[in-house]
Enzyme design. Sequence first.
Site, PDB file in Angstrom:
ATOM      1  N   TYR A  66       0.834  -1.204   0.000  1.00 59.65           N
ATOM      2  CA  TYR A  66       0.000   0.000   0.000  1.00 59.65           C
ATOM      3  C   TYR A  66       0.873   1.260   0.000  1.00 59.65           C
ATOM      4  O   TYR A  66       0.677   2.176  -0.804  1.00 59.65           O
ATOM      5  CB  TYR A  66      -0.913  -0.012   1.235  1.00 59.65           C
TER       6      TYR A  66
HETATM    7  C1  UGA Z   1      -3.908   3.943   8.687  1.00 58.06           C
HETATM    8  C2  UGA Z   1      -4.807   3.774   7.451  1.00 58.06           C
HETATM    9  O1  UGA Z   1      -5.466   2.528   7.470  1.00 58.06           O
HETATM   10  C3  UGA Z   1      -4.077   3.935   6.156  1.00 58.06           C
HETATM   11  O2  UGA Z   1      -5.025   3.959   5.089  1.00 58.06           O
HETATM   12  C4  UGA Z   1      -3.302   5.236   6.215  1.00 58.06           C
HETATM   13  O3  UGA Z   1      -2.648   5.488   5.045  1.00 58.06           O
HETATM   14  C5  UGA Z   1      -2.336   5.157   7.374  1.00 58.06           C
HETATM   15  O4  UGA Z   1      -3.121   5.070   8.577  1.00 58.06           O
HETATM   16  C6  UGA Z   1      -1.500   6.382   7.498  1.00 58.06           C
HETATM   17  O5  UGA Z   1      -2.019   7.370   7.918  1.00 58.06           O
HETATM   18  O6  UGA Z   1      -0.353   6.333   7.183  1.00 58.06           O
HETATM   19  P1  UGA Z   1      -2.718   2.347  10.375  1.00 58.06           P
HETATM   20  O7  UGA Z   1      -1.706   3.244  11.003  1.00 58.06           O
HETATM   21  O8  UGA Z   1      -2.388   0.896  10.288  1.00 58.06           O
HETATM   22  O9  UGA Z   1      -3.078   2.803   8.889  1.00 58.06           O
HETATM   23  O10 UGA Z   1      -4.083   2.609  11.178  1.00 58.06           O
HETATM   24  P2  UGA Z   1      -5.025   1.685  12.062  1.00 58.06           P
HETATM   25  O11 UGA Z   1      -5.700   0.645  11.271  1.00 58.06           O
HETATM   26  O12 UGA Z   1      -5.918   2.615  12.825  1.00 58.06           O
HETATM   27  O13 UGA Z   1      -4.017   0.929  13.066  1.00 58.06           O
HETATM   28  C7  UGA Z   1      -3.332   1.605  14.087  1.00 58.06           C
HETATM   29  C8  UGA Z   1      -2.569   0.616  14.929  1.00 58.06           C
HETATM   30  O14 UGA Z   1      -3.471  -0.261  15.579  1.00 58.06           O
HETATM   31  C9  UGA Z   1      -1.615  -0.284  14.137  1.00 58.06           C
HETATM   32  O15 UGA Z   1      -0.420  -0.419  14.844  1.00 58.06           O
HETATM   33  C10 UGA Z   1      -2.322  -1.637  14.082  1.00 58.06           C
HETATM   34  O16 UGA Z   1      -1.447  -2.719  14.086  1.00 58.06           O
HETATM   35  C11 UGA Z   1      -3.135  -1.612  15.361  1.00 58.06           C
HETATM   36  N1  UGA Z   1      -4.393  -2.395  15.251  1.00 58.06           N
HETATM   37  C12 UGA Z   1      -5.267  -2.155  14.238  1.00 58.06           C
HETATM   38  C13 UGA Z   1      -4.673  -3.367  16.204  1.00 58.06           C
HETATM   39  O17 UGA Z   1      -3.885  -3.632  17.139  1.00 58.06           O
HETATM   40  N2  UGA Z   1      -5.839  -4.062  16.102  1.00 58.06           N
HETATM   41  C14 UGA Z   1      -6.748  -3.831  15.096  1.00 58.06           C
HETATM   42  O18 UGA Z   1      -7.808  -4.496  15.057  1.00 58.06           O
HETATM   43  C15 UGA Z   1      -6.450  -2.847  14.139  1.00 58.06           C
END
Ligand code: UGA
Length: 305
Positions: free
Chosen positions: A148
């Site tokens: 991505y």
């Molecule tokens: C998010 C968005 O999904 C992307 O589209 C975007 O580009 C990115 O932010 C960005 O701004 O760069 P992410 O940081 O993975 O990606 O956001 P979340 O899905 O909210 O996850 C945040 C954290 O929570 C991650 O460390 C993930 O591993 C963790 N997480 C997520 C969990 O522990 N459990 C879950 O069910 C989901």
Amino acid sequence: MTVVITGVAGFIGSHLARRLLDTTAEDVIGVDCFTDYYDPALKRSNLGGLVGDPRFRFESLDLARDGADLVAGASCVYHLAGQPGVRMSWGAGFADYVRNNIVATQRLLEAMRGAPGRIVFASSSSVYGDADRYPTPEDSIPRPSSPYGVTKLCSEQLVMAYARSFGLDARCVRYFTVYGPRQRPDMAFSRFIAAARRGEPIELYGDGEQSRDFTYVSDAVDATIRAGTVPDAGARIFNVGGGSRATVLDVLRVLGEILGKPLDVRRLPLQAGDVRDTGADLSRAREILGWRPRVALADGLRAQV
Ligand code: UGA
């Protein structure tokens, strides 16, 4: 004047459209093609607060396939459409990321070539990967950890190539994990709140010590509009971060306090593509856009709940 928002039925796009209608005199043309990355019914409901506004027009367009003539007359195109999500971008799903992030952006840029309008491209902190320094300035060497992130970086580079070769007035905003009302259902806060409401365990990836520069959606919208309106910024990239980093365990603590009950947390393995930390250096956004984030994590999380 007319502005175009692609991905208008999405989380950030729908907030951006509402804000532009409320605070400017611009007409807004919203474009979306309701991909099924998540339930299209949710996207249709995101549009609920926009349809019926006399200054809003919706166009169902798939930018990777359909002509985008309507961008020719726009003063600014906010290009937020794309295939989101870090963890889903491995394997066979990658084709959708190439199509909806790279091909769609290239076609949009072709349509804008030679037109006077400006583009604001929605990029992502995921272009950095595990960064060489924190807080991370825009000129750090990008090393995405997920397919991505690779497609977002490629799209950014396309935007910059059109800016260099054709004088396109271009700005990129690198959003850092945006949250708030209507957040995408696959993102952490949405999943945590939904699980807690259903009385199901919250799935925590890894040890929870990973940190993000979580950004409240109204702050992200504010920075995006400033990027679209600041004169003479040149072709530029701006970090858009929430201003204070928190670990996922910090988030769960705050969420437990807001919900007033202990959370049932189940540990799962770390997910491929997830970086350990993100943290935005906001100096450039502060200096050129006159922007800084205003909403603290506890307040934003309460609003999302
Ligand atoms: C998010 C968005 O999904 C992307 O589209 C975007 O580009 C990115 O932010 C960005 O701004 O760069 P992410 O940081 O993975 O990606 O956001 P979340 O899905 O909210 O996850 C945040 C954290 O929570 C991650 O460390 C993930 O591993 C963790 N997480 C997520 C969990 O522990 N459990 C879950 O069910 C989901």
